[in-house]
Enzyme design. Structure first.
Site, mmCIF file in Angstrom:
data_model
loop_
_atom_site.group_PDB
_atom_site.id
_atom_site.type_symbol
_atom_site.label_atom_id
_atom_site.label_comp_id
_atom_site.label_asym_id
_atom_site.label_seq_id
_atom_site.Cartn_x
_atom_site.Cartn_y
_atom_site.Cartn_z
ATOM 1 N N HIS B 326 0.866 -1.183 0.000
ATOM 2 C CA HIS B 326 0.000 0.000 0.000
ATOM 3 C C HIS B 326 0.895 1.223 0.000
ATOM 4 O O HIS B 326 1.816 1.309 0.810
ATOM 5 C CB HIS B 326 -0.900 -0.013 1.231
ATOM 6 C CG HIS B 326 -2.040 0.946 1.122
ATOM 7 N ND1 HIS B 326 -1.858 2.309 1.167
ATOM 8 C CD2 HIS B 326 -3.363 0.760 0.936
ATOM 9 C CE1 HIS B 326 -3.030 2.906 1.026
ATOM 10 N NE2 HIS B 326 -3.957 1.987 0.875
ATOM 11 N N ARG B 346 -6.373 10.220 -0.747
ATOM 12 C CA ARG B 346 -5.975 10.622 -2.096
ATOM 13 C C ARG B 346 -7.205 10.778 -2.973
ATOM 14 O O ARG B 346 -7.280 11.674 -3.804
ATOM 15 C CB ARG B 346 -4.975 9.616 -2.672
ATOM 16 C CG ARG B 346 -3.602 9.782 -2.029
ATOM 17 C CD ARG B 346 -2.604 8.754 -2.503
ATOM 18 N NE ARG B 346 -2.912 7.425 -1.984
ATOM 19 C CZ ARG B 346 -2.969 6.326 -2.719
ATOM 20 N NH1 ARG B 346 -2.742 6.381 -4.007
ATOM 21 N NH2 ARG B 346 -3.258 5.170 -2.166
#
Lengths: 255, 556
Positions: B326, B346
């Site tokens: 990740h 994000r």
């Protein structure tokens, strides 16, 4: 607890130069580098977890911990995986505490608060002592959500209890002997399934899939070569990041 | 701990470029997405492409396959038990369906199997619900908005994310069943974030062309897990849960069909025999193997147990040559190291920023690309931000979310992470987060087909333990979806299979003996045993004093 054991430990250093603090695990003293979480400190001391350790990220509720500090009458709580050790802290983890949970049939129920009151009459034994809120490691206003449930305001109770990780520390402290987190779980499920508005677009989509609206498109794309697929992928239209909810693509062939 | 002065100075550099970046974002002027060729180039920096990180497996159905040493170590190991000492005539539990694993895949499988009339046992290593499902934050993908999205586009995104290597039938099932899973969860009382008119809120994730990430604040996995676990508890007459009792071997019958499992009570160190007409493997992933020494976001119990025991019983593995890192794991403060920072940050607009305050990649590339870009920025270009413990990271500029969507957004949309950082004296609505890639997901796993079935009759697979649906790289929001789609399918089909089965035959562990023989023949000399069950974090200063020469019962 031997009181002489809880006097503030002198600060010492390991061979690697790390500053040490003393903690007392169920009364037994260990010297641990400063800045570790309780969980890492227990492992540093040589404990290997079976119970009392789960996600190690503050969300699963396996590692509820109760501690005190020397010369301080307060009870402190925290999750072992999130709480940093302090010098002189004496602690125990509470990996499990018996709790009363009622079985219910959500599908057959309505949203009448009475359904919850019937299953959990102990709700009304709350004496508003607020010990539950004080003990919550997630800073949830437990007493306030219990009071919202008693007033039948399930949406408010859902919102207030949403970050609950079901560690059970509130249940340990409750004077009314209730298992708050199980009650909140039932209430949140009622809110989610019976009170919040339904999503009509979701039903439409499920129906469209059932009647085969996209079957052809998917069959076609499944039979494409990797090269073809790459081209279609590269050319796909992107919904802009700041697009409004009702944004529509220029190409609606596969909608 | 709060940011020390050196880092506070570097944060000022991020602040300097923020307003200009926000302005560009508002105008939808983004750092361009990489072309497929550019993606390929940057992926050289991904840990999957370090050849020295892997070796061939010398034994078993996927002999010759090159995967991470840490995983091969688990496969090239002996059983925890001597099969000769297990008395298979002493059956402790009999059931229609045995589900191994009590996370999202296992629990949804149990619910559907029960609805088919099966008696179910869930055997789980820790508590019911102790699983990576609980930790999934960002959301669950499903094409539910017909005016802009459909399973077709979801299919495309899944394939693109997986480098077009995914197994098409599995992807078809995943995207076609997705909306029904959301509907099912809603009926069970799962609280997805909605607009007042009932429209589900959705966001982008890395690699999505439409906003189809459904979420429940920033604790989507926990909300799903606690909801379906609660429902399983309502059905406790038919669904029995055995906690702290991982399966350590499958049990077959004389016809080579799956017929149960051997459970290990970790607290009393006893072994128990479950005879089952169908078995569902739902043991999840393997982050706690710490592949290539990476920190991990994974649950304490994520040690690949199911892969090990099904592999011994003859089920092949696939796509395990790729591992998902990740892109955004906490690298400072040290106490929170490895913890996942959801991609939703994000998706909500937060940029990735280097030490010079510059963006170096679009924040919505697929995870492998994003991770490789961060590693490249730190390792090759030397534009990473140094941490007080000698590591490097880059900034995830969370405060710009408040600038974009209004003050209070970060605290409201990310309550979990807001509190986590607050405890360390950091306000992430005002200061950015320091992140580095962290071991997150096992892209591959056991081979299975779209009904959940494997080559071993009677054994079904669901969730992260299986491989193929995500190809070489999973997109955000497709894991929660995977466990529920294939959990439900495996549950239903396992129950049907159990119904059709009458003669169970004689139970045997011959496959374990054969596997041991295979290890010998491959000249693998080791005293390793597997499954690992739990990682060992005992430090050397403790180990050197642990001098017990031989274990006597439970007295170590």
């Amino acid at each position: 607890m031997n009181t002489t054991d809880t006097t503030k430990g002198e600060s010492r250093e390991t061979t690697s130069g790390k500053e040490l603090v003393s903690i007392f695990v169920m009364g037994k003293k260990y010297e641990i580098p400063k800045n570790l979480t309780i969980m890492k400190a227990m492992e540093y001391a040589g404990y290997k977890y079976i119970r009392g350790c789960g996600c190690r990220g503050g969300i699963c509720g396996a590692c509820g911990t109760v501690y005190r500090k020397p010369g301080d009458y307060h009870i402190y709580v925290g999750l072992a995986c999130q709480t940093v050790v302090e010098d002189g802290m004496y602690l125990t983890q509470l990996p499990f505490f018996p709790a009363n949970r009622a079985t219910y049939n959500l599908e057959a129920m309505g949203s009448d608060p009475e359904e919850v009151y019937k299953k959990y009459p102990e709700l009304f034994r709350c004496v508003a002592c607020n010990a539950c809120t004080k003990v919550c490691p997630m800073d949830i206003s437990v007493m306030d959500y219990i009071s919202a449930i008693k007033q039948g305001d399930f949406e408010k109770a859902t919102e207030l209890s949403f970050d609950c990780i079901q560690c059970g520390l509130c249940t340990v402290r409750c004077m009314g002997e209730m298992s708050q987190y199980h009650i909140a779980q039932m209430v949140r499920r009622i809110t989610g399934s019976k009170i919040k508005p339904e999503s009509s677009h979701l039903k439409t989509m499920v129906d469209n899939i059932k009647t085969g609206r996209y079957t052809r498109a998917i069959t076609d794309i499944k039979s494409m070569s990797e090269d073809q697929l790459r081209k279609v992928y590269q050319a796909r239209e992107m919904e802009p990041s700041e697009a409004p909810e009702d944004w529509k693509p220029a190409d609606n062939t596969y909608l | 701990m709060p940011y020390p002065q050196e880092l506070k100075e570097l944060i000022k550099v991020v602040e300097k470029t923020r307003s200009e970046r926000v302005t560009r974002k508002k105008k939808n002027e983004e750092v361009p997405f990489l072309s497929l060729e550019e993606r390929k180039k940057i992926l050289d920096y991904h840990p999957d492409f370090r050849e020295e990180g892997r070796r061939e497996i010398k034994v078993g159905p996927s002999k010759g396959y090159r995967i991470a040493h840490e995983m091969v170590d688990m496969l090239e190991a002996k059983s925890r038990v001597n099969p000769d000492l297990v008395d298979l005539s002493r059956v402790d539990y009999k059931t229609d369906v045995l589900v191994i694993g009590g996370g999202g895949a296992g629990t949804s499988a149990a619910l559907l199997a029960q609805e088919q009339g099966a008696k179910v046992i869930i055997a789980t290593k820790l508590r019911h619900g102790d699983a990576n499902t609980m930790m999934a934050e960002g959301g669950i993908q499903a094409a539910t908005k017909g005016w802009k999205d459909s399973p077709y586009y979801h299919y495309l995104d899944v394939m693109g994310g997986g480098h077009f290597k995914n197994i098409p039938d599995l992807v078809d099932t995943l995207v076609t069943e997705a909306p029904d899973v959301i509907l099912w969860l809603g009926k069970l009382g799962c609280n997805f974030s909605k607009f007042p008119d009932g429209t589900l809120k959705t966001l982008h994730g890395g690699g999505t062309c439409r906003k189809r990430m459904h979420y429940a604040a920033d604790i989507t996995g926990a909300e799903i897990m606690r909801t379906i676990r609660d429902e399983a508890r309502n059905r406790s007459q038919d669904i029995k849960v055995i906690e702290f009792s991982p399966a350590v071997e499958l049990i077959l019958n004389e016809n080579g069909e799956c017929a149960g499992a051997l459970l290990y009570n970790m607290e009393t160190e006893e072994y128990f025999i479950v005879k089952a007409k169908a078995v569902i493997m739902a043991t999840g992933g393997s982050g706690r193997l710490h592949i290539q020494n990476f920190m991990t976001t994974n649950h304490y119990g994520a040690t690949a147990d199911g892969i090990v025991i099904a592999y011994r019983a003859g089920v092949g593995i696939c796509f395990l040559h790729t591992v998902q890192y990740h892109p955004t794991g906490v690298v400072f403060p040290e106490q929170a190291e490895g913890i996942l920072i959801t991609e939703k940050f994000r998706g909500s607009g937060a940029n990735l920023i280097n030490i010079d305050g510059q963006q170096f990649v679009n924040e919505r590339e697929p995870r492998d690309v994003e991770s490789a870009a961060v590693i490249k920025e730190c390792v090759e270009k030397g534009r990473g931000v140094p941490t007080p413990t000698g590591k490097f990271g880059v900034w995830l500029d969370s405060p710009m979310i408040d600038t974009l969507s209004g003050e209070g957004t970060v605290e409201r949309e990310f309550p979990g992470k807001f509190i986590l950082y607050k405890r360390f004296g950091i306000d992430i609505s005002k200061e950015p987060m320091l992140i580095y890639p962290t071991l997150h997901y096992q892209n591959g796993g056991l081979e299975y087909k779209s009904k959940g079935e494997t080559t071993l009759p009677g054994l079904f697979v669901a969730g992260e333990a299986g491989g193929g649906v995500h190809g070489e790289n999973r997109l955000m929001g497709n894991s929660l979806l995977d466990i529920l789609v294939f959990g439900r399918i495996a549950g239903k089909n396992a129950a049907d299979y159990a119904k059709s089965r009458s003669d169970m035959g004689r139970l045997t562990l011959d496959h374990v003996r054969a596997y041991h023989k295979g290890l010998e023949e491959a000249d693998i000399q080791t005293d390793r045993v597997s499954p690992m069950l739990l990682p060992d974090y005992t430090l050397p200063h403790v180990k050197e004093r642990q001098l017990t020469s031989c274990y006597v019962g439970t007295l170590r």
